[in-house]
Design a protein around this motif. Structure first.
Motif, PDB file in Angstrom:
ATOM      1  N   PRO A 203       0.831  -1.189   0.000  1.00  0.00           N
ATOM      2  CA  PRO A 203       0.000   0.000   0.000  1.00  0.00           C
ATOM      3  C   PRO A 203       0.871   1.246   0.000  1.00  0.00           C
ATOM      4  CG  PRO A 203       0.065  -0.932   2.173  1.00  0.00           C
ATOM      5  CD  PRO A 203       0.836  -1.860   1.289  1.00  0.00           C
ATOM      6  N   SER A 204       0.298   2.279  -0.489  1.00  0.00           N
ATOM      7  CA  SER A 204       1.046   3.530  -0.517  1.00  0.00           C
ATOM      8  C   SER A 204       1.026   4.166   0.859  1.00  0.00           C
ATOM      9  CB  SER A 204       0.397   4.475  -1.534  1.00  0.00           C
ATOM     10  OG  SER A 204       0.549   5.813  -1.101  1.00  0.00           O
ATOM     11  N   PRO A 205       2.132   4.665   1.338  1.00  0.00           N
ATOM     12  CA  PRO A 205       2.139   5.347   2.637  1.00  0.00           C
ATOM     13  C   PRO A 205       1.545   6.742   2.547  1.00  0.00           C
ATOM     14  CG  PRO A 205       4.339   5.326   1.705  1.00  0.00           C
ATOM     15  CD  PRO A 205       3.463   4.622   0.731  1.00  0.00           C
ATOM     16  N   GLN A 206       0.912   7.050   1.399  1.00  0.00           N
ATOM     17  CA  GLN A 206       0.380   8.398   1.239  1.00  0.00           C
ATOM     18  C   GLN A 206      -0.915   8.600   2.013  1.00  0.00           C
ATOM     19  OE1 GLN A 206       2.334  10.508  -0.179  1.00  0.00           O
ATOM     20  NE2 GLN A 206       3.710   8.817  -0.669  1.00  0.00           N
ATOM     21  N   GLY A 207      -1.697   7.531   2.210  1.00  0.00           N
ATOM     22  CA  GLY A 207      -3.000   7.662   2.861  1.00  0.00           C
ATOM     23  C   GLY A 207      -2.853   8.041   4.330  1.00  0.00           C
ATOM     24  N   GLN A 208      -4.016   8.241   4.994  1.00  0.00           N
ATOM     25  CA  GLN A 208      -4.001   8.648   6.400  1.00  0.00           C
ATOM     26  C   GLN A 208      -3.322   7.591   7.266  1.00  0.00           C
ATOM     27  OE1 GLN A 208      -7.710   8.576   8.431  1.00  0.00           O
ATOM     28  NE2 GLN A 208      -7.152  10.233   9.833  1.00  0.00           N
ATOM     29  N   GLY A 209      -3.641   6.306   6.983  1.00  0.00           N
ATOM     30  CA  GLY A 209      -3.074   5.221   7.783  1.00  0.00           C
ATOM     31  C   GLY A 209      -1.563   5.221   7.702  1.00  0.00           C
ATOM     32  N   GLY A 210      -1.053   5.322   6.486  1.00  0.00           N
ATOM     33  CA  GLY A 210       0.390   5.317   6.306  1.00  0.00           C
ATOM     34  C   GLY A 210       1.047   6.497   6.995  1.00  0.00           C
ATOM     35  N   GLU A 211       0.424   7.654   6.872  1.00  0.00           N
ATOM     36  CA  GLU A 211       1.010   8.843   7.499  1.00  0.00           C
ATOM     37  C   GLU A 211       1.061   8.710   9.014  1.00  0.00           C
ATOM     38  OE1 GLU A 211      -1.116  12.267   6.199  1.00  0.00           O
ATOM     39  OE2 GLU A 211      -0.467  11.979   4.115  1.00  0.00           O
ATOM     40  N   LEU A 212      -0.059   8.246   9.586  1.00  0.00           N
ATOM     41  CA  LEU A 212      -0.085   8.080  11.049  1.00  0.00           C
ATOM     42  C   LEU A 212       0.919   7.024  11.480  1.00  0.00           C
ATOM     43  CD1 LEU A 212      -3.924   8.234  11.749  1.00  0.00           C
ATOM     44  CD2 LEU A 212      -2.194   9.863  12.519  1.00  0.00           C
ATOM     45  N   TYR A 213       1.004   5.949  10.676  1.00  0.00           N
ATOM     46  CA  TYR A 213       1.942   4.887  11.039  1.00  0.00           C
ATOM     47  C   TYR A 213       3.367   5.423  11.063  1.00  0.00           C
ATOM     48  CZ  TYR A 213       4.757   0.760  11.204  1.00  0.00           C
ATOM     49  OH  TYR A 213       5.699  -0.154  11.597  1.00  0.00           O
ATOM     50  N   LEU A 214       3.734   6.131  10.006  1.00  0.00           N
ATOM     51  CA  LEU A 214       5.111   6.648   9.931  1.00  0.00           C
ATOM     52  C   LEU A 214       5.367   7.688  11.021  1.00  0.00           C
ATOM     53  CD1 LEU A 214       5.630   6.870   6.085  1.00  0.00           C
ATOM     54  CD2 LEU A 214       6.603   5.212   7.685  1.00  0.00           C
TER      55      LEU A 214
ATOM     56  N   ALA B 184     -11.902   6.420  13.079  1.00  0.00           N
ATOM     57  CA  ALA B 184     -11.491   6.414  11.671  1.00  0.00           C
ATOM     58  C   ALA B 184      -9.975   6.301  11.555  1.00  0.00           C
ATOM     59  CB  ALA B 184     -11.983   7.689  10.986  1.00  0.00           C
ATOM     60  N   GLU B 185      -9.272   6.974  12.452  1.00  0.00           N
ATOM     61  CA  GLU B 185      -7.808   6.908  12.411  1.00  0.00           C
ATOM     62  C   GLU B 185      -7.325   5.492  12.729  1.00  0.00           C
ATOM     63  OE1 GLU B 185      -6.473  11.431  13.691  1.00  0.00           O
ATOM     64  OE2 GLU B 185      -7.138  10.048  15.253  1.00  0.00           O
ATOM     65  N   ILE B 186      -7.984   4.855  13.713  1.00  0.00           N
ATOM     66  CA  ILE B 186      -7.602   3.478  14.042  1.00  0.00           C
ATOM     67  C   ILE B 186      -7.854   2.575  12.844  1.00  0.00           C
ATOM     68  CG2 ILE B 186      -8.202   1.495  15.484  1.00  0.00           C
ATOM     69  CD1 ILE B 186      -8.640   3.455  17.790  1.00  0.00           C
ATOM     70  N   ASP B 187      -9.032   2.742  12.198  1.00  0.00           N
ATOM     71  CA  ASP B 187      -9.328   1.950  11.001  1.00  0.00           C
ATOM     72  C   ASP B 187      -8.215   2.116   9.968  1.00  0.00           C
ATOM     73  OD1 ASP B 187     -11.661   0.999  12.009  1.00  0.00           O
ATOM     74  OD2 ASP B 187     -12.958   2.476  11.004  1.00  0.00           O
ATOM     75  N   ALA B 188      -7.780   3.353   9.798  1.00  0.00           N
ATOM     76  CA  ALA B 188      -6.776   3.633   8.770  1.00  0.00           C
ATOM     77  C   ALA B 188      -5.442   2.971   9.107  1.00  0.00           C
ATOM     78  CB  ALA B 188      -6.602   5.147   8.628  1.00  0.00           C
ATOM     79  N   ILE B 189      -4.999   3.115  10.370  1.00  0.00           N
ATOM     80  CA  ILE B 189      -3.705   2.511  10.757  1.00  0.00           C
ATOM     81  C   ILE B 189      -3.779   0.996  10.666  1.00  0.00           C
ATOM     82  CG2 ILE B 189      -1.971   2.298  12.583  1.00  0.00           C
ATOM     83  CD1 ILE B 189      -2.945   4.965  13.698  1.00  0.00           C
ATOM     84  N   VAL B 190      -4.855   0.437  11.246  1.00  0.00           N
ATOM     85  CA  VAL B 190      -4.994  -1.022  11.249  1.00  0.00           C
ATOM     86  C   VAL B 190      -5.044  -1.543   9.817  1.00  0.00           C
ATOM     87  CG1 VAL B 190      -6.597  -2.890  11.822  1.00  0.00           C
ATOM     88  CG2 VAL B 190      -6.045  -1.162  13.526  1.00  0.00           C
ATOM     89  N   GLY B 191      -5.784  -0.835   8.957  1.00  0.00           N
ATOM     90  CA  GLY B 191      -5.877  -1.259   7.560  1.00  0.00           C
ATOM     91  C   GLY B 191      -4.513  -1.202   6.880  1.00  0.00           C
ATOM     92  N   TYR B 192      -3.785  -0.155   7.149  1.00  0.00           N
ATOM     93  CA  TYR B 192      -2.462  -0.001   6.534  1.00  0.00           C
ATOM     94  C   TYR B 192      -1.532  -1.127   6.984  1.00  0.00           C
ATOM     95  CZ  TYR B 192       2.132   1.948   5.509  1.00  0.00           C
ATOM     96  OH  TYR B 192       3.413   2.124   5.070  1.00  0.00           O
ATOM     97  N   VAL B 193      -1.478  -1.405   8.286  1.00  0.00           N
ATOM     98  CA  VAL B 193      -0.567  -2.435   8.800  1.00  0.00           C
ATOM     99  C   VAL B 193      -0.989  -3.819   8.305  1.00  0.00           C
ATOM    100  CG1 VAL B 193       0.334  -3.521  10.899  1.00  0.00           C
ATOM    101  CG2 VAL B 193       0.044  -1.050  10.810  1.00  0.00           C
TER     102      VAL B 193
END
Lengths: 279, 442
Positions: free
Chosen positions: A67-78, A134-143
């Motif tokens: 996945p691209s780290p561009q989305g919200q999940g990727g950004e929060l993860y990084l 929503a942020e949790i959904d995004a991080i969890v989805g990204y990971v």
């Protein structure tokens, strides 16, 4: 100060003991990240959850393309996670790999506020979550997309039976979490938390993932139906049949002894003082 | 109505003269003399509520499937004893209230005995001629503690099972006779099916009858020897000054009984105690935490928790660890209590009769020893909740236990020395002037 007021103060203090899990929320997160490498880095969740087979219908499929780290999940993860868990979930000397941990583990750590922590030495414990749903959904989805792993277990407490649930709870959970769910300190300085604040999904996730020092209960040990029963009993313990008056925090005879002295004996000494002359 | 009946009785048994003397007997007056009476009235409440509970309790370890009205345990296999405690709590009218009053009265009972014992100790009321009554009282404390222990163990819930497991392990740790004593007591290995019926016999027959009998002896000796009194006013070693038994003292005592009953019934009505339905039925393969004994066994639990993991080999045997904190310490404790009146007489050389009490401040050494001993057992009791303290302080249990070990050994000595020095200073100080002259400021 009247004995009643005194007792109320003591009971209030004890209340904070009983609700020990909430004490955790006050732990400051101000430590710097530049400190020494963790002496007590928690058990890598990846290591244990690798044993957990994917439940049927899980969304564990490895994404075909990273996945691209561009989305919200990727950004929060990084921003919040990669410092310890690595930019590609590979783990660092400060924290374990997240590859293969999956939604069950990551959602549990984030919704219960156990992650993120500011310092790898910090105790991992329940506190208010810093993220929105929503942020949790995004991080969890990204990971999950990047590292795979089991989905969150499906749980249906209403389908569980209270009697067997109670028996399983006392057999598997009560030693550490207490028959009443009050929680208990472990020798290491960690605590098994009270189960009084957990949601049904969190309980099921904890059973399957085994966060911290808790053992993993795989479907070979506890079937989905048994997990449903345990979760139903845990939810019952959060608001049990409490007849008999004020419940004294369900931490055993400790509080009963304190009440016997500070209420019973104090009142009777007062009565004796009124009835007997002192000279 | 009363007068003719009394006259009729007096004509036939002739107790009129005795009754007149008895009703006029003087009782010295001080609020601290009522502590023993509080214990006595708790015992009365315990007997009354206990009789009610025996009507419904089933002392049997027979396995039954629970089918009463507490839903979370319906269909679960439990002992008959546990099922009957659930019935008392959920299905017997006023059953839970009576059960809770019984348990609260037990906690207050032992607390009142301990306070009474401390009053007698610090005022020197145990001195000649009252050594026998002191020993009778110490015996009642011991019996009360075992009554509490057997009662705690009867409902056959998880806490009961844990208490029995600890108690039997302590018994087994006695060299040579431990294992055989356990078999004698339980009729087999722990957990034996005869455990509950035997505990029941102790709890509802042997122990209460022994306490009741000794209570009679205690009061009879008190009656015969007369109560001690504090010095001052008209009170001397040769007289007894106080209101007569009838009507003043009896009215006061009846008032105290009402207060005791009100307090323990109030506790039973307002505060939940021992919710056995939440602890669940006893099962040897499981346990619960946090768990503690009732408060008056806390010091022994604390000793077991803090005693180092030493074991000794002697007389060709391993002397198991629980022997030292679980058997030796309690044995020395009660030996010390029994021996104190004689020990003190020997140390001070004072073997004369005493009808007047000491004020604690006038005996710095005795009061210092007493304060140190109270601190020691209080800290042991605190050590009985080392796990909860660790959680409260957010510290590892090992660290808290280590600190408690040091505190248990050091703090009582400090408190004892401090009390001794402080009281000695007060005693040696010149009497303060009755009035001080305030110098005008302007």
């Amino acid at each position: 100060v009247t004995p009643g007021a005194l007792a109320a103060v003591v009971l209030a203090i004890l209340g904070t003991v009983a609700g020990g899990a909430t004490l955790a929320g006050t732990v400051a997160g101000g430590a710097t990240l530049a400190g020494t490498v963790a002496a007590q880095v928690p058990t890598p969740p990846g290591g244990v959850s690798a044993q957990v087979p994917t439940p049927p219908g899980g969304v564990s499929a490895q994404a075909p393309t990273p996945p691209s780290p561009q989305g919200q999940g990727g950004e929060l993860y990084l921003r919040d996670c990669a410092w310890c868990h690595g930019a590609n979930l590979e783990g660092t000397s400060r924290g374990p790999t997240l590859v293969g941990t999956g939604e069950a583990s990551n959602r549990f750590y984030l919704t219960t506020g156990r992650m993120p922590i500011a310092d790898p030495n910090e105790l991992i414990r329940r506190r208010p979550s810093v993220y929105s749903g929503a942020e949790i959904d995004a991080i969890v989805g990204y990971v999950a997309a990047l590292g795979g792993g089991p989905a969150s277990p499906a749980v249906d407490p209403a389908a569980g039976d209270l009697g067997p649930g109670g028996e399983l709870y006392r057999l598997h959970c009560g030693q550490c979490h207490g028959a009443t769910g009050a929680g208990f300190p472990l020798l290491s300085g960690r605590s098994s938390p009270a189960v009084w604040n957990s949601t049904a999904v969190e309980v099921a996730q904890a059973i399957r993932v085994g966060p911290g020092g808790m053992p993993v209960f795989s479907p070979e040990t506890l079937t989905d139906q048994e997990v449903n029963a345990i979760v139903r009993y845990v939810l019952y313990l959060q608001d049990p049949d409490d007849r008999g008056g004020f419940h004294l925090f369900r931490v055993g005879p400790l509080t009963e002894g304190i009440v016997a002295w500070l209420v019973g004996i104090v009142l009777l000494l007062f009565a004796a003082r009124l009835l007997g002359e002192d000279e | 109505v009363i007068a003719p009946v009394a006259r009729w009785l007096d004509d036939r048994v002739g107790l009129g003269g005795w009754a007149r003397r008895a009703l006029n007997k003087a009782f010295p007056d001080h609020w601290s003399f009522l502590l023993g009476e509080i214990a006595m009235y708790c015992f009365a409440v315990l007997v009354a509520t206990g009789v009610f509970l025996t009507l419904f309790f089933q002392p049997s370890a027979e396995a039954v499937v629970y089918s009463g009205s507490y839903e979370p345990l319906q269909g679960v296999e439990v002992t008959q004893a546990y099922a009957s405690v659930l019935d008392i709590s959920f299905d017997v009218r006023a059953g839970l209230l009576v059960r809770q009053v019984h348990h609260w009265a037990a906690l207050v009972f032992v607390a009142a005995i301990v306070l009474h014992l401390l009053r007698v100790f610090f005022t020197g009321a145990f001195r000649r001629p009252r050594e026998i009554n002191w020993m009778v009282g110490v015996t009642m404390l011991l019996l009360a503690m075992f009554s509490g222990y057997t009662g705690y163990s009867l409902p056959s819930d998880l806490l009961s099972g844990a208490a029995l497991r600890i108690g039997t392990a302590v018994l087994q740790s006695i060299p040579f006779i431990g294992t055989w004593s356990l078999f004698l007591l339980l009729g087999g290995e722990f957990p034996s099916p005869q455990m509950i019926p035997r505990l029941f016999t102790f709890h509802v027959l042997l122990l209460p009858v022994a306490i009741g009998g000794l209570l009679g002896v205690h009061v009879a000796i008190l009656w015969h020897q007369k109560h001690t009194q504090f010095p001052g006013g008209p009170r001397t070693d040769k007289n007894v000054v106080g209101p007569p038994l009838w009507p003043a003292y009896m009215a006061r005592s009846a008032g105290l009984f009402c207060a005791v009953a009100a307090v323990v019934i109030g506790l039973g009505a307002l505060f939940q105690i021992n919710p056995v339905w939440l602890y669940g039925p006893f099962n040897p393969s499981t346990t619960t935490a946090p768990a503690q004994p009732d408060w008056y066994w806390g010091w022994m639990d604390g000793a077991l928790r803090t005693f180092p993991n030493w074991e000794f080999r002697g007389l060709g045997r391993m002397i198991a660890n629980p022997f030292f904190p679980g058997v030796l310490l309690p044995a020395l404790t009660f030996l010390g209590l029994y021996a104190w009146p004689f020990l003190e007489a020997r140390l001070t050389g004072d073997r004369s009769e005493h009808q007047l009490l000491d004020r604690p401040r006038d005996h710095p050494v005795r009061s210092g020893i007493g304060a140190g001993v109270v601190a020691f057992y209080t800290l042991l009791t605190v050590a009985g909740v080392n796990d909860t303290i660790a959680r409260l302080l957010d510290q590892p249990v090992f660290r808290v236990t280590g600190a408690l070990r040091v505190a248990i050994l050091v703090v009582p000595v400090l408190i004892g020395l401090l009390t001794w020095r402080a009281l000695a200073a007060v005693k040696d100080a010149p009497p303060t002037p009755a009035a001080t002259v305030e110098r005008g400021g302007g």
